[in-house]
Design an enzyme around this catalytic site. Structure first.
Site, short mmCIF file in Angstrom:
data_model
loop_
_atom_site.label_atom_id
_atom_site.label_comp_id
_atom_site.label_asym_id
_atom_site.label_seq_id
_atom_site.Cartn_x
_atom_site.Cartn_y
_atom_site.Cartn_z
N ASN A 61 -10.73 -2.94 -5.74
CA ASN A 61 -10.18 -1.69 -6.53
C ASN A 61 -10.46 -1.42 -7.82
O ASN A 61 -10.32 -0.20 -8.56
CB ASN A 61 -8.10 -1.90 -6.66
CG ASN A 61 -7.53 -2.46 -5.97
OD1 ASN A 61 -6.94 -3.43 -6.11
ND2 ASN A 61 -7.89 -1.98 -4.99
N ASP A 64 0.79 -1.32 0.04
CA ASP A 64 0.47 -0.04 0.07
C ASP A 64 0.94 1.86 -0.11
O ASP A 64 1.71 1.38 0.13
CB ASP A 64 -0.90 -0.05 1.20
CG ASP A 64 -2.35 1.05 1.45
OD1 ASP A 64 -2.66 1.73 -0.02
OD2 ASP A 64 -2.57 1.57 1.84
#
Ligand code: FPP
Length: 237
Positions: A63, A15
């Site tokens: 996503n 991330d």
């Protein structure tokens, strides 16, 4: 640190690509591009350490909700990665695999995934597993569906369903659970990643964003893991 204290399986939530880019005055895409370099470096470092498996959270089911343009770039980067890294994967004796709802990915990506799996299938070194179109809850629901189908067709009886049977219906059926879960970018959450498999994993969160995550950061995480006492709910004498 003794060899015994090395994690066999490391899973990573990569991330912070966007934040890294923003802090450098760059577009989010630049962050993802540099993130691919981290994937390369960390994969090689883990293979050199003779890890049994490295699992990377490369694209989650959630996503898809990102802007169309960003999703398209991520797919393009993924395809390019799969093609360009193929020789490195094969030469480093790495066995490539994937988890997730692969049938939901674009056909051209599915094709490159199949080639990587096929060309590396006889390799005996580290397993590199990419989680793609992956969601932990979806994995559990998919397992429940498969078990239900087994029951309906008489292959399994309800009374025989236990944790072991369940485990063998997950995407990760033939894999060990991660010993160490690393998250970069500083957020203290698991984001729907390997929900069943990380039950007893050691967690290590670093504020370092993924595009800056290098071999030294990996070493730090592994060193910290080496000091942990894993009790699995029991007691150490
Ligand atoms: C999170 O950063 C990262 C991802 C969306 C997945 C990781 C993707 C890569 C490393 C690039 C492509 C990977 C491969 C294997 C080719 P973010 O955008 O959520 O960062 P932010 O939280 O700072 O916005």
């Amino acid at each position: 640190m003794s060899e015994n204290n090395l994690p066999r399986h490391i899973a990573i939530i990569m991330d912070g690509n966007g934040r890294w880019a923003k802090s450098h005055g760059l577009t989010r895409i630049r962050g993802h591009i540099r993130g691919v370099e981290s994937v390369r470096e960390i994969t090689t470092a883990c293979a050199e350490k003779h890890l049994e498996q490295l699992t990377l959270y490369a694209f989650s089911k959630d996503n898809w909700s990102r802007p169309k343009y960003e999703v398209a770039i991520l797919m393009r980067l993924l395809r390019r990665y799969l093609v360009r890294e193929r020789p490195t994967i094969v030469d480093n004796n790495i066995r490539f695999t994937v988890i997730g709802q692969i049938e939901g990915l674009p056909k051209n990506i599915q094709k490159e995934i199949s080639v990587n799996i096929e060309e590396s299938k006889s390799n005996t070194g580290m397993i590199l597993c990419l989680a793609l179109n992956y969601g932990g809850r979806a994995e559990i629901v998919d397992a429940a569906r498969r078990i239900a189908a087994d029951v309906a067709e008489g292959r399994v009886s309800v009374g025989d369903i236990d944790e072991d049977v369940f485990k063998h219906h997950l995407y990760t059926a033939d894999m060990s659970d991660p010993d160490l879960l690393i998250r970069t970018g500083g957020d203290m959450r698991v984001s729907n990643f390997l929900l069943w498999e990380i039950s007893y994993s050691e967690l290590w969160v670093t504020p370092v964003c993924w595009p800056d995550f290098r071999k030294e950061n990996l070493e730090e995480a592994i060193k910290d893991y080496g000091k942990r006492e894993r009790r699995y709910g029991g007691l150490i004498e």
